[in-house]
Enzyme design. Structure first.
Site, PDB file in Angstrom:
ATOM      1  N   HIS A  80     -58.718  89.723 -32.913  1.00 19.47           N
ATOM      2  CA  HIS A  80     -59.387  89.214 -33.857  1.00 19.47           C
ATOM      3  C   HIS A  80     -60.035  90.135 -34.843  1.00 19.47           C
ATOM      4  CE1 HIS A  80     -59.712  84.925 -32.328  1.00 19.47           C
ATOM      5  NE2 HIS A  80     -59.494  85.720 -31.299  1.00 19.47           N
ATOM      6  N   HIS A 124     -66.601  83.416 -30.600  1.00 22.33           N
ATOM      7  CA  HIS A 124     -66.605  82.541 -29.457  1.00 22.33           C
ATOM      8  C   HIS A 124     -68.204  82.777 -28.879  1.00 22.33           C
ATOM      9  CE1 HIS A 124     -62.600  84.296 -29.949  1.00 22.33           C
ATOM     10  NE2 HIS A 124     -62.122  83.033 -29.657  1.00 22.33           N
ATOM     11  N   TYR A 168     -68.384  82.838 -25.607  1.00 23.73           N
ATOM     12  CA  TYR A 168     -68.414  83.817 -24.518  1.00 23.73           C
ATOM     13  C   TYR A 168     -68.768  85.325 -24.975  1.00 23.73           C
ATOM     14  CZ  TYR A 168     -63.643  84.827 -25.822  1.00 23.73           C
ATOM     15  OH  TYR A 168     -62.415  85.251 -26.515  1.00 23.73           O
ATOM     16  N   GLU A 169     -68.572  85.511 -26.174  1.00 23.44           N
ATOM     17  CA  GLU A 169     -69.126  86.942 -26.811  1.00 23.44           C
ATOM     18  C   GLU A 169     -70.600  86.952 -26.782  1.00 23.44           C
ATOM     19  OE1 GLU A 169     -66.683  88.077 -30.503  1.00 23.44           O
ATOM     20  OE2 GLU A 169     -66.080  85.881 -30.218  1.00 23.44           O
ATOM     21  N   MET A 188     -60.976  78.230 -25.479  1.00 26.88           N
ATOM     22  CA  MET A 188     -62.518  78.595 -25.506  1.00 26.88           C
ATOM     23  C   MET A 188     -63.070  78.516 -26.934  1.00 26.88           C
ATOM     24  SD  MET A 188     -61.835  81.695 -23.077  1.00 26.88           S
ATOM     25  CE  MET A 188     -60.710  81.752 -21.634  1.00 26.88           C
ATOM     26  N   SER A 189     -62.582  77.731 -27.731  1.00 24.33           N
ATOM     27  CA  SER A 189     -63.003  77.645 -29.226  1.00 24.33           C
ATOM     28  C   SER A 189     -62.833  76.493 -29.742  1.00 24.33           C
ATOM     29  CB  SER A 189     -62.231  78.853 -30.032  1.00 24.33           C
ATOM     30  OG  SER A 189     -60.780  78.501 -30.042  1.00 24.33           O
ATOM     31  N   ASN A 206     -49.463  79.942 -22.945  1.00 22.58           N
ATOM     32  CA  ASN A 206     -49.241  80.008 -21.491  1.00 22.58           C
ATOM     33  C   ASN A 206     -49.415  78.617 -20.927  1.00 22.58           C
ATOM     34  OD1 ASN A 206     -52.242  80.621 -22.273  1.00 22.58           O
ATOM     35  ND2 ASN A 206     -52.512  79.979 -20.087  1.00 22.58           N
TER      36      ASN A 206
END
Ligand SMILES: O=P(O)(O)O[C@H]1O[C@H](CO)[C@@H](O)[C@H]1O
Ligand code: HPA
Length: 291
Positions: A66, A88, A90-91, A221-222, A245
């Site tokens: 990113h 995100h 989680y950041e 996750m977004s 994946n």
């Protein structure tokens, strides 16, 4: 939510005014590049670009893949703004920060959002490298009270209780399918349900099985917070997941996903995705949504 997380209308306006003073471009379409998909911005002509660190009020990207640049430019004569790098939860960003650019884009005059992401597949029929047109999403963090619209509602952006049914525009989904057909890639194009989880860890096998049972086709996750905020302020939304994946659902499967593999697969489909997004922007009617 803590008051330090609140962002006022003036804060969004200040950033929008700064951008308007730095570029002649007046975008109608915003594109968010998912992990490893920053090359979507490379197709823009007559670029003006800004590092996030130079834009007043903008959060910073901390994730590999990113770049952290906002790129303005033309795609076949249509003015776009492209986020090379998203934020995100989680950041460690609050959801107001994660979605900050969307309200700034609204103030710039954007009326359509194209959101992309890298995602793992739960659907048995999906393969790595498939492109999933997002039909709908499940905002898992939202169930637990993590929603960017929590807090006092700013009526200037939208209503207190916005509907979310039909949030992914049907006409744009159909147009994207038609484009994929004419590009000869429909064999690896799917349509399905994206689910956002908080991350940053990938799913356990039990979690993967749960998501599968819930009817989730792809997980990441977004995206959900960005789409909620864009829709709240009246933007039309189109979303794409690149399946990077297959999520492990069996205790007999010893494969382990990692972010580097996610970025590798993103690279593999970059040309197709760039072409698809370019065609979509070029063929979409950008004036039919004035909400
Ligand atoms: O959703 P984007 O930003 O495309 O990235 C996805 O890829 C990363 C994991 O590899 C996570 O950030 C996940 O959300
Ligand atoms: O398997 C995944 N799970 C969650 N997020 C992801 N982003 C890319 N792949 C995945």
């Amino acid at each position: 939510m803590h008051s330090k997380d609140q962002i006022s209308h003036e804060d969004y306006q200040r950033t929008a005014d700064w951008l308007l003073s730095q570029t002649q471009h007046r975008p109608k379409v915003a594109i968010i590049c998912g992990s490893g998909l920053g090359m979507l911005a490379d197709a823009l002509q007559c670029q003006d670009s800004f590092k996030y660190s130079d834009i007043p009020g903008f959060p910073q990207s901390t994730v590999q893949g990113h770049a952290g640049r906002l790129v303005f430019g033309e795609l076949r004569g249509k003015t776009c703004v492209c986020m090379q790098g998203r934020f995100h939860m989680y950041e460690g960003h609050s959801l107001c920060k994660v979605t900050f650019p969307l309200r700034v884009f609204k103030l710039l005059g954007v009326d359509t959002l194209i959101v992309t992401n890298a995602a793992g597949s739960l659907a048995d029929s999906y393969n790595c490298g498939d492109i999933m047109i997002i039909r709908d999403h499940i905002n898992f963090p939202g169930f637990a009270g993590l929603n960017p619209l929590i807090g006092p509602n700013d009526e200037k952006f939208g209503p207190r209780f916005p509907p979310m049914s039909g949030v992914y525009d049907k006409d744009l989904r159909k147009l994207a399918f038609d484009i994929c057909k004419s590009m000869g890639v429909s064999q690896y194009v799917q349509e399905g349900v994206y689910c956002m989880v908080g991350g940053p860890n990938f799913e356990t096998i039990a979690e993967a099985r749960l998501l599968h049972k819930l009817g989730v086709d792809a997980v990441g996750m977004s995206t959900a917070p960005e789409v909620v905020v864009a829709s709240h302020c009246g933007m039309r939304v189109f979303g794409l997941s690149l399946i990077t994946n297959k999520v492990v659902k069996s205790y007999q499967d010893f494969e382990k996903v990692n972010h580097e593999a996610v970025l590798e697969v993103s690279k593999m489909r970059s040309e197709t995705l760039q072409k698809l997004v370019t065609e979509l922007v070029s063929r979409m009617d950008i004036n039919n949504n004035t909400a």
